[in-house]
Design a protein around this motif. Structure first.
Motif, PDB file in Angstrom:
ATOM      1  N   GLU A  20       3.305  -2.480   6.281  1.00  0.00           N
ATOM      2  CA  GLU A  20       2.161  -1.571   6.336  1.00  0.00           C
ATOM      3  C   GLU A  20       2.600  -0.173   6.734  1.00  0.00           C
ATOM      4  O   GLU A  20       2.120   0.819   6.197  1.00  0.00           O
ATOM      5  CB  GLU A  20       1.117  -2.076   7.331  1.00  0.00           C
ATOM      6  CG  GLU A  20      -0.140  -1.210   7.318  1.00  0.00           C
ATOM      7  CD  GLU A  20      -1.021  -1.380   8.546  1.00  0.00           C
ATOM      8  OE1 GLU A  20      -2.185  -0.959   8.481  1.00  0.00           O
ATOM      9  OE2 GLU A  20      -0.550  -1.906   9.558  1.00  0.00           O
TER      10      GLU A  20
ATOM     11  N   ALA B 137       0.229   4.222   1.176  1.00  0.00           N
ATOM     12  CA  ALA B 137      -1.042   4.606   1.782  1.00  0.00           C
ATOM     13  C   ALA B 137      -0.849   5.083   3.221  1.00  0.00           C
ATOM     14  O   ALA B 137      -1.393   6.115   3.634  1.00  0.00           O
ATOM     15  CB  ALA B 137      -2.023   3.444   1.735  1.00  0.00           C
TER      16      ALA B 137
ATOM     17  N   ARG C 206      -6.558   4.851   8.158  1.00  0.00           N
ATOM     18  CA  ARG C 206      -5.705   3.818   7.570  1.00  0.00           C
ATOM     19  C   ARG C 206      -6.564   2.865   6.737  1.00  0.00           C
ATOM     20  O   ARG C 206      -7.791   2.806   6.890  1.00  0.00           O
ATOM     21  CB  ARG C 206      -4.961   3.054   8.664  1.00  0.00           C
ATOM     22  CG  ARG C 206      -5.811   2.069   9.432  1.00  0.00           C
ATOM     23  CD  ARG C 206      -5.116   1.594  10.704  1.00  0.00           C
ATOM     24  NE  ARG C 206      -3.749   1.169  10.502  1.00  0.00           N
ATOM     25  CZ  ARG C 206      -2.871   1.028  11.497  1.00  0.00           C
ATOM     26  NH1 ARG C 206      -3.241   1.290  12.757  1.00  0.00           N
ATOM     27  NH2 ARG C 206      -1.649   0.637  11.241  1.00  0.00           N
ATOM     28  N   PRO C 207      -5.942   2.094   5.836  1.00  0.00           N
ATOM     29  CA  PRO C 207      -6.708   1.113   5.050  1.00  0.00           C
ATOM     30  C   PRO C 207      -7.522   0.188   5.956  1.00  0.00           C
ATOM     31  O   PRO C 207      -7.063  -0.206   7.028  1.00  0.00           O
ATOM     32  CB  PRO C 207      -5.610   0.344   4.302  1.00  0.00           C
ATOM     33  CG  PRO C 207      -4.504   1.345   4.154  1.00  0.00           C
ATOM     34  CD  PRO C 207      -4.533   2.135   5.432  1.00  0.00           C
ATOM     35  N   ARG C 208      -8.732  -0.120   5.504  1.00  0.00           N
ATOM     36  CA  ARG C 208      -9.631  -0.945   6.317  1.00  0.00           C
ATOM     37  C   ARG C 208      -9.244  -2.415   6.184  1.00  0.00           C
ATOM     38  O   ARG C 208      -9.267  -2.976   5.095  1.00  0.00           O
ATOM     39  CB  ARG C 208     -11.080  -0.733   5.869  1.00  0.00           C
ATOM     40  CG  ARG C 208     -11.562   0.703   6.059  1.00  0.00           C
ATOM     41  CD  ARG C 208     -13.027   0.856   5.679  1.00  0.00           C
ATOM     42  NE  ARG C 208     -13.243   0.706   4.245  1.00  0.00           N
ATOM     43  CZ  ARG C 208     -13.151   1.721   3.381  1.00  0.00           C
ATOM     44  NH1 ARG C 208     -12.834   2.923   3.814  1.00  0.00           N
ATOM     45  NH2 ARG C 208     -13.390   1.531   2.097  1.00  0.00           N
TER      46      ARG C 208
ATOM     47  N   VAL D 147      -4.306  -5.621   4.365  1.00  0.00           N
ATOM     48  CA  VAL D 147      -4.166  -5.730   2.919  1.00  0.00           C
ATOM     49  C   VAL D 147      -3.078  -6.746   2.612  1.00  0.00           C
ATOM     50  O   VAL D 147      -1.944  -6.604   3.053  1.00  0.00           O
ATOM     51  CB  VAL D 147      -3.801  -4.366   2.304  1.00  0.00           C
ATOM     52  CG1 VAL D 147      -3.654  -4.502   0.794  1.00  0.00           C
ATOM     53  CG2 VAL D 147      -4.862  -3.327   2.644  1.00  0.00           C
TER      54      VAL D 147
ATOM     55  N   THR E 207      -2.918  -6.748  -3.550  1.00  0.00           N
ATOM     56  CA  THR E 207      -2.239  -5.650  -4.237  1.00  0.00           C
ATOM     57  C   THR E 207      -1.722  -6.106  -5.588  1.00  0.00           C
ATOM     58  O   THR E 207      -1.859  -5.405  -6.594  1.00  0.00           O
ATOM     59  CB  THR E 207      -1.073  -5.132  -3.374  1.00  0.00           C
ATOM     60  OG1 THR E 207      -1.558  -4.797  -2.082  1.00  0.00           O
ATOM     61  CG2 THR E 207      -0.443  -3.904  -4.012  1.00  0.00           C
TER      62      THR E 207
ATOM     63  N   ARG F 256      -3.619   1.711  -3.131  1.00  0.00           N
ATOM     64  CA  ARG F 256      -4.182   1.451  -1.806  1.00  0.00           C
ATOM     65  C   ARG F 256      -5.412   0.576  -1.998  1.00  0.00           C
ATOM     66  O   ARG F 256      -6.252   0.836  -2.881  1.00  0.00           O
ATOM     67  CB  ARG F 256      -4.584   2.752  -1.104  1.00  0.00           C
ATOM     68  CG  ARG F 256      -5.438   2.535   0.140  1.00  0.00           C
ATOM     69  CD  ARG F 256      -5.719   3.815   0.889  1.00  0.00           C
ATOM     70  NE  ARG F 256      -6.715   3.598   1.948  1.00  0.00           N
ATOM     71  CZ  ARG F 256      -6.867   4.370   3.013  1.00  0.00           C
ATOM     72  NH1 ARG F 256      -6.084   5.413   3.188  1.00  0.00           N
ATOM     73  NH2 ARG F 256      -7.797   4.106   3.905  1.00  0.00           N
ATOM     74  N   ILE F 257      -5.515  -0.462  -1.172  1.00  0.00           N
ATOM     75  CA  ILE F 257      -6.637  -1.396  -1.255  1.00  0.00           C
ATOM     76  C   ILE F 257      -7.466  -1.299   0.016  1.00  0.00           C
ATOM     77  O   ILE F 257      -6.928  -1.317   1.125  1.00  0.00           O
ATOM     78  CB  ILE F 257      -6.150  -2.862  -1.396  1.00  0.00           C
ATOM     79  CG1 ILE F 257      -5.135  -2.994  -2.540  1.00  0.00           C
ATOM     80  CG2 ILE F 257      -7.325  -3.807  -1.589  1.00  0.00           C
ATOM     81  CD1 ILE F 257      -5.706  -2.901  -3.907  1.00  0.00           C
ATOM     82  N   ASP F 258      -8.777  -1.171  -0.127  1.00  0.00           N
ATOM     83  CA  ASP F 258      -9.714  -1.228   1.000  1.00  0.00           C
ATOM     84  C   ASP F 258     -10.832  -2.194   0.646  1.00  0.00           C
ATOM     85  O   ASP F 258     -11.491  -2.033  -0.396  1.00  0.00           O
ATOM     86  CB  ASP F 258     -10.312   0.157   1.290  1.00  0.00           C
ATOM     87  CG  ASP F 258      -9.334   1.095   1.958  1.00  0.00           C
ATOM     88  OD1 ASP F 258      -9.100   0.943   3.164  1.00  0.00           O
ATOM     89  OD2 ASP F 258      -8.785   1.983   1.270  1.00  0.00           O
TER      90      ASP F 258
ATOM     91  N   THR G  65      -8.786   1.904  -3.720  1.00  0.00           N
ATOM     92  CA  THR G  65      -9.313   3.214  -3.313  1.00  0.00           C
ATOM     93  C   THR G  65      -8.313   4.335  -3.562  1.00  0.00           C
ATOM     94  O   THR G  65      -8.673   5.503  -3.530  1.00  0.00           O
ATOM     95  CB  THR G  65      -9.699   3.214  -1.828  1.00  0.00           C
ATOM     96  OG1 THR G  65      -8.553   2.843  -1.051  1.00  0.00           O
ATOM     97  CG2 THR G  65     -10.841   2.239  -1.565  1.00  0.00           C
TER      98      THR G  65
END
Length: 313
Positions: free
Chosen positions: A121, A126, A181-183, A186, A191, A284-286, A291
């Motif tokens: 991470e 991201a 940061r990504p929520r 992830v 991904t 980037r994944i949220d 996203t």
């Protein structure tokens, strides 16, 4: 920013002979080299500049009386941090005149990076973009504390602040990063699913599966560095991003191939044209949706994609 030729010792030792036992200074440097590179890379977002910082660290380390050093690992991290801070301030000025959007330099990472979830991470595209929003000192403190779990006293020595000041900086940086940061965590599978949808859209021309996983406020960034064509500014919103993708995906399928790879600890795609790497695509994944869509095309940033880079905490 392209780096200079690397002159630090590598795993073969300074003489290049596997049977030669390096001197104590070289042996210690080699033992911590991957860690030092990771510290510099997380602070700079550039592998070329991280290599330059390691070179500067090595030169300073060779002039140190080892008998006076109590903790050699901490001492090397301190040198690396100070050299990275000096370079960060220069890079900030250079990036103000960068052509188009600036993205971190991608790394083809070893499988063990993905297995260390926290490390993966911290070096994800991201997260590196989030770290760009910190001041140089905030970034150094955050990286050393949150990623490498250094004590506040050690960090204070590295950034030349008091421990009390470092605690305040760490609190401020942590809050700043938490808001951006990504929520949620992830997963690699999320991904990979998103990139599989992207790949299928390229191969079939059917965008629908990809559109289904794009967030309404998705942002697309492209980094050509003025050397390759890329979207000149961020494209925001699913409608605008889908139009750009619809116009470009067909051309991608016609002239090259998209292949999966492990980039910065997460699944990504490499677009090759005539056998050469043309673009690295990361996401980037949220909350299960894409996203951020990042396409690095600047050829000066793709040299570390031809061989795996080992990162360590």
């Amino acid at each position: 920013m392209a780096g200079t030729a690397r002159t630090t010792p590598d795993e073969r030792g300074p003489g290049g002979d596997l049977d030669d036992r390096p001197d104590p200074a070289t042996e210690t440097f080699l033992a911590h080299r991957n860690l030092l590179f990771t510290v510099a890379y997380e602070m700079l977002g550039s592998a070329a500049d991280a290599e330059d910082v390691l070179q500067e660290t090595w030169l300073k380390w060779t002039g140190v009386d080892l008998d006076t050093v109590r903790d050699q690992r901490a001492y090397l991290v301190r040198i690396t941090t100070r050299q990275a801070l000096l370079r960060m301030r220069t890079l900030r000025r250079l990036r103000e005149s960068y052509v188009g959007s600036w993205l971190p330099e991608p790394l083809l990472t070893t499988p063990d990076v993905a297995e260390d979830i926290e490390l993966a991470e911290s070096v994800s595209m991201a997260m590196l973009l989030v770290l760009e929003t910190l001041t140089p000192t905030e970034r150094a403190v955050f990286v050393l504390r949150e990623v490498f779990d250094l004590a506040y006293d050690e960090i204070a020595e590295a950034v030349e602040k008091s421990p009390a000041a470092v605690r305040q900086i760490a609190h401020r940086a942590r809050a700043h990063v938490a808001a951006r940061r990504p929520r949620g965590i992830v997963s690699a599978s999320q991904t990979r699913d998103a990139l599989d949808a992207f790949r299928r859209a390229v191969e079939t021309g059917d965008l629908q599966q990809l559109l289904d996983i794009l967030a309404p406020d998705v942002v697309m960034l492209g980094d050509g560095g003025g050397l390759k064509q890329a979207v000149p500014r961020p494209i925001v919103g699913v409608e605008k991003v889908s139009r750009v993708l619809a116009a470009g995906l067909g051309r991608i399928a016609a002239v090259g191939t998209l292949l999966p790879a492990q980039v910065n600890g997460y699944p990504a795609l490499i677009f090759r044209q005539d056998g050469e790497i043309d673009t690295v695509v990361a996401v980037r994944i949220d909350d299960g949706l894409v996203t951020g869509l990042y396409a690095v095309r600047n050829p000066e940033k793709l040299s570390h994609m031809e061989r795996e880079t080992a990162l360590r905490r």
